[in-house]
Design an enzyme around this catalytic site. Structure first.
Site, PDB file in Angstrom:
ATOM      1  N   LYS A  24       0.840  -1.205   0.000  1.00  6.86           N
ATOM      2  CA  LYS A  24       0.000   0.000   0.000  1.00  6.86           C
ATOM      3  C   LYS A  24       0.874   1.254   0.000  1.00  6.86           C
ATOM      4  O   LYS A  24       0.618   2.209  -0.733  1.00  6.86           O
ATOM      5  CB  LYS A  24      -0.909  -0.002   1.239  1.00  6.86           C
ATOM      6  CG  LYS A  24      -2.023  -1.030   1.161  1.00  6.86           C
ATOM      7  CD  LYS A  24      -2.712  -1.251   2.499  1.00  6.86           C
ATOM      8  CE  LYS A  24      -3.786  -2.332   2.380  1.00  6.86           C
ATOM      9  NZ  LYS A  24      -4.378  -2.712   3.660  1.00  6.86           N
ATOM     10  N   GLN A  68      -4.630  -1.413   9.870  1.00  8.94           N
ATOM     11  CA  GLN A  68      -4.505  -2.742   9.260  1.00  8.94           C
ATOM     12  C   GLN A  68      -5.099  -3.814  10.182  1.00  8.94           C
ATOM     13  O   GLN A  68      -4.746  -3.894  11.361  1.00  8.94           O
ATOM     14  CB  GLN A  68      -3.007  -3.034   8.990  1.00  8.94           C
ATOM     15  CG  GLN A  68      -2.759  -4.330   8.263  1.00  8.94           C
ATOM     16  CD  GLN A  68      -3.310  -4.344   6.839  1.00  8.94           C
ATOM     17  OE1 GLN A  68      -3.211  -3.365   6.106  1.00  8.94           O
ATOM     18  NE2 GLN A  68      -3.927  -5.455   6.437  1.00  8.94           N
ATOM     19  N   ASP A 111     -11.008   2.831   4.347  1.00  8.95           N
ATOM     20  CA  ASP A 111     -11.394   1.419   4.253  1.00  8.95           C
ATOM     21  C   ASP A 111     -12.913   1.279   4.141  1.00  8.95           C
ATOM     22  O   ASP A 111     -13.420   0.207   3.812  1.00  8.95           O
ATOM     23  CB  ASP A 111     -10.919   0.655   5.498  1.00  8.95           C
ATOM     24  CG  ASP A 111      -9.721  -0.245   5.213  1.00  8.95           C
ATOM     25  OD1 ASP A 111      -9.466  -0.512   4.018  1.00  8.95           O
ATOM     26  OD2 ASP A 111      -9.066  -0.670   6.174  1.00  8.95           O
TER      27      ASP A 111
END
Ligand code: NDP
Length: 280
Positions: A50, A94, A117
């Site tokens: 990422k 994460q 997200d």
């Protein structure tokens, strides 16, 4: 193989290039903060990927690494600081989180406007209500793959196998918003093969290697395989048995090189979307 291959690598590369162009054209330098807690090796790989992709698109990525024994209160303080930092447009924590940290509390602490997200309850609710704002990256990537392949969900019968919060549920909501007739199947579904056979668009998000076989696929259907499973011999396979499904389907995504690359590309797009929205 009779099915057309949907090339996620190519579609993702085009999307990443498009995000980079739009970032440059807007004269922006969006900021993405990725919080990584603990030392899960798979998470570390995802975070590096990422970070690299963000930098290539002109997005300033920052990884905040915290030890496994980080207290939830400390993590929430870090998130509050990122929420307040004007240089940060997107925040991603994460997953999975170490034991003892409640993921729901952490996700709810993220500013919904920076929730790249798309997991915050406000963003989940907006999507469920048919007014998507920041949308989870993997199902968003699937929608973009369908679009790139010229496959319209409108009026199509879509079956999503899997009902997780990060893939199955938002996937079903996006397909419904795009006017598909949607069925969500899961581990308690009676006669799963028959449900799958009804699908014009079949999305597999199960986490079981090669579970869905060609006999479950309607001839000519589109098969989207979200699964990523590592076998004992090291091979990476999806949730569908690729060759048997490809012999029946009209179009299919491979694993790897299908949905996987779209997830990171959509994270970049979500960061740009958040940056533009925050600047009005
Ligand atoms: P989860 O384990 O959270 O959810 C799996 C879902 O599949 C559950 O809803 C479960 O049903 C259902 N399921 C499990 N077994 C069966 C069965 N035998 N028959 C029918 N349904 C079943 O997984 P995720 O949604 O997080 O991930 C799914 C897959 O997608 C995984 O392979 C994962 O690695 C991959 N993935 C890929 C991403 C990408 O970037 N390409 C991103 C995220 C995930 P129930 O709810 O009843 O338990």
């Amino acid at each position: 193989m009779t099915a057309r291959l949907i090339d996620g690598k190519a579609v993702a590369a085009a999307l990443r290039a498009d995000v980079a162009r739009r970032v440059a054209a807007a004269g922006l330098s969006p900021g993405l903060a990725v919080v990584l807690i603990g030392d899960d090796p798979a998470s570390a790989v995802y975070v590096r990927t990422k970070d690299k992709a963000a930098r290539e698109a002109g997005i300033g990525a920052r990884t905040i690494r915290l030890p496994t024994d980080t207290a939830q209160a400390d993590l929430l303080r870090r998130i509050a600081a990122l929420n307040a930092d004007p240089a940060v447009d997107g925040i991603l924590v994460q997953l999975p989180l170490p034991q003892g940290i409640d993921p729901a509390a952490v996700i709810a602490a993220i500013d919904p406007a920076k929730d790249v997200d798309g997991f915050h309850p406000l963003n989940v609710g907006a999507l469920a209500d048919g007014r998507p704002r920041l949308v989870p990256c993997t199902p968003l990537g699937v929608m973009k793959l369908l679009e790139a392949a010229g496959i319209s969900p409108r009026g199509a019968r879509a079956v999503v196998v899997g009902r997780s919060s990060i893939v199955g549920r938002p996937m079903a909501a996006l397909l419904l918003t795009a006017d598909a007739t949607v069925t969500i199947a899961h581990s308690r579904t009676r006669d799963l093969p028959a449900e799958c056979r009804r699908a014009d668009i079949l999305v597999a998000a199960v986490g079981r290697p090669e579970m869905i076989v060609g006999d479950w696929v309607q001839p000519g259907a589109t098969v989207i395989d979200v699964g990523i499973n590592r076998l004992a011999d090291g091979r990476l396979v999806g949730d569908t048995a690729f060759s048997s499904c490809a012999a029946v389907a009209g179009a299919i995504t491979p694993v790897p090189g299908g949905v996987g690359p779209m997830t990171v590309a959509c994270l970049l797009e979500n960061t740009l979307t958040a940056a533009l929205a925050r600047r009005g």
